[in-house]
Design an enzyme around this catalytic site. Structure first.
Site, short mmCIF file in Angstrom:
data_model
loop_
_atom_site.label_atom_id
_atom_site.label_comp_id
_atom_site.label_asym_id
_atom_site.label_seq_id
_atom_site.Cartn_x
_atom_site.Cartn_y
_atom_site.Cartn_z
N LYS A 1 39.42 84.38 19.61
CA LYS A 1 38.52 84.82 18.65
C LYS A 1 37.08 84.15 18.92
O LYS A 1 37.10 82.83 18.91
CB LYS A 1 38.97 84.59 16.92
N LYS B 1 39.39 89.23 20.06
CA LYS B 1 38.25 89.63 19.08
C LYS B 1 37.04 89.10 19.22
O LYS B 1 37.17 87.80 19.27
CB LYS B 1 38.88 89.26 17.81
C1 PBG Z 1 37.34 85.79 9.09
C2 PBG Z 1 37.37 87.08 9.57
C3 PBG Z 1 36.43 87.72 10.03
C4 PBG Z 1 36.46 88.84 10.72
C5 PBG Z 1 37.92 89.10 10.49
N1 PBG Z 1 38.48 87.82 9.79
C6 PBG Z 1 34.87 87.15 10.20
C7 PBG Z 1 34.61 85.98 10.54
O1 PBG Z 1 35.40 85.32 11.34
O2 PBG Z 1 33.59 85.46 10.47
C8 PBG Z 1 35.59 89.84 11.38
C9 PBG Z 1 35.94 91.09 11.41
C10 PBG Z 1 34.99 92.13 11.76
O3 PBG Z 1 33.94 91.82 11.87
O4 PBG Z 1 35.37 93.47 11.74
N2 PBG Z 1 38.59 84.97 8.92
#
Ligand code: PBG
Length: 325
Positions: A195, A248
């Site tokens: 991520k 991601k």
């Molecule tokens: C946070 C989380 C995020 C997303 C999914 N879980 C945002 C972040 O890490 O700041 C983002 C998903 C998206 O942008 O569609 N745990």
């Protein structure tokens, strides 16, 4: 011309193209992310046109529609009232909290639906970070103890898969142990393995009011420059017992999806995040792009790169198109 080899022969008609097509999308590939809040009414999300913060009733109905389209899985993202956010994010393991109530309502209405939940503290934490914060630092081991309580709480309510999106070190092993100890050995872990610290999450944080109050997420989410490090995270997650590994965002990281696909026998998931969704939505709103065509092409690209599972806000729209084909 004397050309014995003509690649265009394999493109000469729709029938031939279908015969030689290498990648197929199907509704069963998709996981639909759903936003929810503790209110009686459904609310349109300004930062994500076409998306909604659902009431429990709306959530159950929306999941039913997804199921009817062949989408077997949803992932839940709660918008938590400001008053419930604390330094210790205690609300995240409240068994009467919004997410456990939603899981139960979904499972009662749709027993066959796969319910995935997000494991991270950002919706519950007054600092807006995925972990506990002390003097500006994101604490690793202390955070994991809370994440374990959160996962056991979700599993107790009936979740099928927990998906840690926090990027703390060692959380997959800790979650596995905590789940097993609590008798939840059947609950799967879908790890956000790679991520990235991405600007493409902006609209999502707007949807949940979960942006960090100070600083950024770069000490825990990955540097967008790194691909080898994604394999390092993969090896750790495999060893720690992840059932599914995720990349991601998806579109700007297709090479990382492909790299993980080549290095593991586990299913690989990819998350087409809010900013990817919004780019397509807003560029299509004025007719600059053909929304349906670009949506399908973006999803095809993610699948072609090696994703077995795609989390996408387009899940229902794409499933509708695939079913009509
Ligand atoms: C946070 C989380 C995020 C997303 C999914 N879980 C945002 C972040 O890490 O700041 C983002 C998903 C998206 O942008 O569609 N745990």
């Amino acid at each position: 011309m004397d050309l014995p080899i003509r690649a265009r022969r394999n493109r000469k008609s729709a029938g031939v193209r279908a015969l030689v097509r290498e990648t197929l999308l199907c509704p069963g590939d998709f996981v639909l992310p759903l936003f929810l809040h503790d209110k009686e009414v459904d609310e349109a999300i300004e930062s994500m046109p076409g998306c909604t913060r659902w009431s429990l009733e709306g959530l159950v109905k929306e999941a039913g529609e997804a199921l009817a389209l062949g989408i077997s899985s949803v992932v839940l993202f709660p918008a938590i009232e400001e008053g419930l956010k604390t330094k210790g994010a205690e609300e995240c393991y409240n068994s009467q909290g919004l997410v456990p109530r939603a899981i139960k309502a979904l499972k009662v209405a749709h027993p066959e639906l796969i319910v995935m939940t997000d494991i991270a503290l950002d919706p519950y934490n007054e600092d807006g970070h995925d972990g506990l914060v002390e003097n500006g630092e994101i604490l690793n081991d202390e955070t994991i103890a809370v994440l374990c309580q959160q996962a056991v709480c979700h599993a107790g309510a009936g979740a099928d898969i927990v998906a840690p999106s926090d990027m703390m070190d060692g959380r997959v092993a800790a979650l596995r142990e905590a789940l097993d100890e609590a008798g939840h050995e059947k609950i799967s872990i879908c790890s956000y393995t790679a991520k990235y610290a991405s600007a493409f999450y902006g609209p999502f944080r707007g949807a949940l009011g979960s942006a960090p109050k100070a600083g950024d997420k770069k000490t825990y989410q990955m540097d967008p420059a790194n691909k080898r490090e994604a394999v390092r995270e993969l090896l750790l997650d495999e060893e720690e017992g992840a059932d599914i590994v995720m990349v991601k965002p998806a579109g700007p990281y297709l090479d990382v999806i492909s790299e993980l696909r080549d290095h593991t026998t586990l299913p690989v998931a990819a998350y087409q995040v809010s900013g990817e969704y919004l780019m397509i939505k807003s560029a299509s709103a004025d007719g600059w792009l053909n929304e349906e065509a670009v949506m399908m092409e973006s999803l095809m690209g993610i699948k072609r790169a090696g994703a077995d599972i795609i989390l996408t806000y387009f899940a229902k729209d794409a499933a509708r198109i695939l079913r009509a084909e």
